[in-house]
Motif scaffolding. Sequence first.
Motif, PDB file in Angstrom:
ATOM      1  N   UNK A 119       0.852  -1.189   0.000  1.00 42.92           N
ATOM      2  CA  UNK A 119       0.000   0.000   0.000  1.00 42.92           C
ATOM      3  C   UNK A 119       0.889   1.241   0.000  1.00 42.92           C
ATOM      4  N   UNK A 120       0.624   2.235  -0.843  1.00 42.16           N
ATOM      5  CA  UNK A 120       1.472   3.439  -0.875  1.00 42.16           C
ATOM      6  C   UNK A 120       1.544   4.128   0.477  1.00 42.16           C
ATOM      7  N   UNK A 121       2.752   4.451   0.892  1.00 39.24           N
ATOM      8  CA  UNK A 121       2.942   5.119   2.171  1.00 39.24           C
ATOM      9  C   UNK A 121       2.269   6.492   2.187  1.00 39.24           C
ATOM     10  N   UNK A 122       2.243   7.163   1.039  1.00 37.00           N
ATOM     11  CA  UNK A 122       1.650   8.495   0.974  1.00 37.00           C
ATOM     12  C   UNK A 122       0.174   8.467   1.332  1.00 37.00           C
ATOM     13  N   UNK A 123      -0.509   7.379   0.969  1.00 36.82           N
ATOM     14  CA  UNK A 123      -1.929   7.252   1.288  1.00 36.82           C
ATOM     15  C   UNK A 123      -2.146   7.148   2.790  1.00 36.82           C
ATOM     16  N   UNK A 124      -1.317   6.376   3.459  1.00 37.17           N
ATOM     17  CA  UNK A 124      -1.435   6.239   4.908  1.00 37.17           C
ATOM     18  C   UNK A 124      -1.050   7.532   5.617  1.00 37.17           C
ATOM     19  N   UNK A 125      -0.009   8.199   5.124  1.00 33.77           N
ATOM     20  CA  UNK A 125       0.403   9.454   5.741  1.00 33.77           C
ATOM     21  C   UNK A 125      -0.670  10.518   5.587  1.00 33.77           C
ATOM     22  N   UNK A 164     -10.639   1.896   7.842  1.00 31.88           N
ATOM     23  CA  UNK A 164     -11.164   2.702   6.746  1.00 31.88           C
ATOM     24  C   UNK A 164     -10.289   2.664   5.500  1.00 31.88           C
ATOM     25  N   UNK A 165      -9.002   2.389   5.648  1.00 29.86           N
ATOM     26  CA  UNK A 165      -8.093   2.450   4.503  1.00 29.86           C
ATOM     27  C   UNK A 165      -7.523   1.076   4.165  1.00 29.86           C
ATOM     28  N   UNK A 166      -6.925   0.425   5.148  1.00 24.45           N
ATOM     29  CA  UNK A 166      -6.190  -0.814   4.876  1.00 24.45           C
ATOM     30  C   UNK A 166      -7.139  -1.957   4.536  1.00 24.45           C
ATOM     31  N   UNK A 167      -8.187  -2.130   5.316  1.00 26.37           N
ATOM     32  CA  UNK A 167      -9.103  -3.245   5.064  1.00 26.37           C
ATOM     33  C   UNK A 167      -9.791  -3.156   3.696  1.00 26.37           C
ATOM     34  N   UNK A 168     -10.321  -1.993   3.282  1.00 28.55           N
ATOM     35  CA  UNK A 168     -10.908  -1.950   1.927  1.00 28.55           C
ATOM     36  C   UNK A 168      -9.902  -2.248   0.828  1.00 28.55           C
ATOM     37  N   UNK A 169      -8.675  -1.748   0.958  1.00 26.18           N
ATOM     38  CA  UNK A 169      -7.670  -2.033  -0.062  1.00 26.18           C
ATOM     39  C   UNK A 169      -7.229  -3.489  -0.036  1.00 26.18           C
ATOM     40  N   UNK A 170      -7.235  -4.092   1.138  1.00 27.24           N
ATOM     41  CA  UNK A 170      -6.823  -5.492   1.255  1.00 27.24           C
ATOM     42  C   UNK A 170      -7.952  -6.484   1.124  1.00 27.24           C
ATOM     43  N   UNK A 171      -9.139  -6.024   0.697  1.00 26.20           N
ATOM     44  CA  UNK A 171     -10.283  -6.919   0.570  1.00 26.20           C
ATOM     45  C   UNK A 171     -10.046  -8.131  -0.308  1.00 26.20           C
ATOM     46  N   UNK A 172      -9.472  -7.975  -1.507  1.00 24.62           N
ATOM     47  CA  UNK A 172      -9.229  -9.167  -2.346  1.00 24.62           C
ATOM     48  C   UNK A 172      -8.311 -10.195  -1.690  1.00 24.62           C
ATOM     49  N   UNK A 173      -7.235  -9.722  -1.048  1.00 24.54           N
ATOM     50  CA  UNK A 173      -6.330 -10.665  -0.386  1.00 24.54           C
ATOM     51  C   UNK A 173      -7.008 -11.352   0.789  1.00 24.54           C
ATOM     52  N   UNK A 184      -3.873   9.992   5.448  1.00 22.83           N
ATOM     53  CA  UNK A 184      -4.929   9.661   6.409  1.00 22.83           C
ATOM     54  C   UNK A 184      -4.524  10.060   7.826  1.00 22.83           C
ATOM     55  N   UNK A 185      -3.255   9.883   8.167  1.00 18.90           N
ATOM     56  CA  UNK A 185      -2.789  10.297   9.497  1.00 18.90           C
ATOM     57  C   UNK A 185      -2.845  11.815   9.650  1.00 18.90           C
ATOM     58  N   UNK A 186      -2.525  12.543   8.596  1.00 18.45           N
ATOM     59  CA  UNK A 186      -2.597  14.002   8.659  1.00 18.45           C
ATOM     60  C   UNK A 186      -4.027  14.489   8.839  1.00 18.45           C
ATOM     61  N   UNK A 187      -4.979  13.720   8.358  1.00 10.11           N
ATOM     62  CA  UNK A 187      -6.389  14.067   8.543  1.00 10.11           C
ATOM     63  C   UNK A 187      -6.902  13.710   9.926  1.00 10.11           C
ATOM     64  N   UNK A 188      -6.039  13.181  10.768  1.00  6.29           N
ATOM     65  CA  UNK A 188      -6.409  12.871  12.147  1.00  6.29           C
ATOM     66  C   UNK A 188      -6.841  11.444  12.397  1.00  6.29           C
ATOM     67  N   UNK A 189      -6.628  10.551  11.460  1.00  2.15           N
ATOM     68  CA  UNK A 189      -7.027   9.158  11.644  1.00  2.15           C
ATOM     69  C   UNK A 189      -6.031   8.430  12.540  1.00  2.15           C
ATOM     70  N   UNK A 190      -6.550   7.732  13.561  1.00  2.00           N
ATOM     71  CA  UNK A 190      -5.707   6.893  14.392  1.00  2.00           C
ATOM     72  C   UNK A 190      -5.419   5.574  13.709  1.00  2.00           C
ATOM     73  N   UNK A 191      -4.653   4.727  14.401  1.00  2.00           N
ATOM     74  CA  UNK A 191      -4.251   3.458  13.783  1.00  2.00           C
ATOM     75  C   UNK A 191      -5.438   2.545  13.537  1.00  2.00           C
ATOM     76  N   UNK A 192      -6.356   2.462  14.504  1.00  2.00           N
ATOM     77  CA  UNK A 192      -7.516   1.584  14.310  1.00  2.00           C
ATOM     78  C   UNK A 192      -8.421   2.101  13.202  1.00  2.00           C
ATOM     79  N   UNK A 193      -8.621   3.412  13.176  1.00  2.00           N
ATOM     80  CA  UNK A 193      -9.454   3.985  12.110  1.00  2.00           C
ATOM     81  C   UNK A 193      -8.769   3.854  10.760  1.00  2.00           C
ATOM     82  N   UNK A 194      -7.461   4.038  10.756  1.00  2.00           N
ATOM     83  CA  UNK A 194      -6.702   3.871   9.517  1.00  2.00           C
ATOM     84  C   UNK A 194      -6.785   2.434   9.020  1.00  2.00           C
ATOM     85  N   UNK A 195      -6.706   1.507   9.955  1.00  2.00           N
ATOM     86  CA  UNK A 195      -6.797   0.095   9.587  1.00  2.00           C
ATOM     87  C   UNK A 195      -8.172  -0.254   9.044  1.00  2.00           C
TER      88      UNK A 195
END
Length: 291
Positions: free
Chosen positions: A181-187, A202-211, A189-200
């Motif tokens: 996953x591109x680091x810029x996408x996670x960064x 809202x961002x990581x799980x949808x992108x990792x859905x196929x896997x 989300x963090x700049x928008x105030x997302x914590x690790x659980x919210x980041x996981x």
Amino acid sequence: MSTRRSRSRPNTTSRIAVRAAGGALRVFLVLTALFWLLPTLGLLISSFLSPTELNRGGWWQALTAPSRLTAGNYERLLANETITGSLLSTASIAVPATLLVLTLGALAGYAFAWLEFPGRDWLFLLVVGLLVVPVQVALIPVSELFGSIGLFETTAGVVLFHTAFGLPFAVFLLRNFFAEIPRELLEAARLDGAGELRLFARVVLPLGGPAIASLGIFQFLWVWNDMLVALVFADSKHPPVTVALQQQVRQFGNNIDVLAPGAFLSMVVPLVVFFAFQRQFTSGVMAGAVK
């Protein structure tokens, strides 16, 4: 003009050769698929034949005489409380074991991919090393452990065993997928105030859905079709379907009128799961191949 014609002829010839090769490849793949599905077709037809008809000849006789097919085997199967109860027992093992592996594997995979903590690389190497540990090695020590804590011959014990042996592959697969996953996408989300659980979530799980879907299919099929672990740890009074079918052979010999429909019915559930998540499975395989 002659030069143009000489150039067009090889191009036309090459196109015809490519199309012929592609057509031959398709025919070969179709024949291979039909040959691979032949045992399944035989099992399906045998499940609709009475023992008397099966003793007269092979299952292929029904292809020329469809009137010999009957649903009586399935009626007797549904009246067999051992087989019907075993399907519920298998589902009560396969579903929790799959959900636990997906949940814990996704959390651990994200931690190994994007969180910094002491010994992360060494712990991941340990997880990779656990992939080579065979199930047979753990049967005796885990049996003693489950016997001492009261989990032997329980559904919870079988679920925990499958979860423990499914997690190394899940962590390895999802960590490698999440790491792409591109680091810029996670960064961002963090700049928008997302914590690790919210980041996981809202961002990581949808992108990792196929896997995750691909992993879920593999884990569910492995647990549903397992016989060794179920034979050792499952409740003997309420066995999974693989053990229940094995007991039918041992008790009644060649009890084909129960074995054939029972075996085919046990195949239907994994097939439904696979085709239900076929699109996600294909996306996960293609994404892994590209990465």
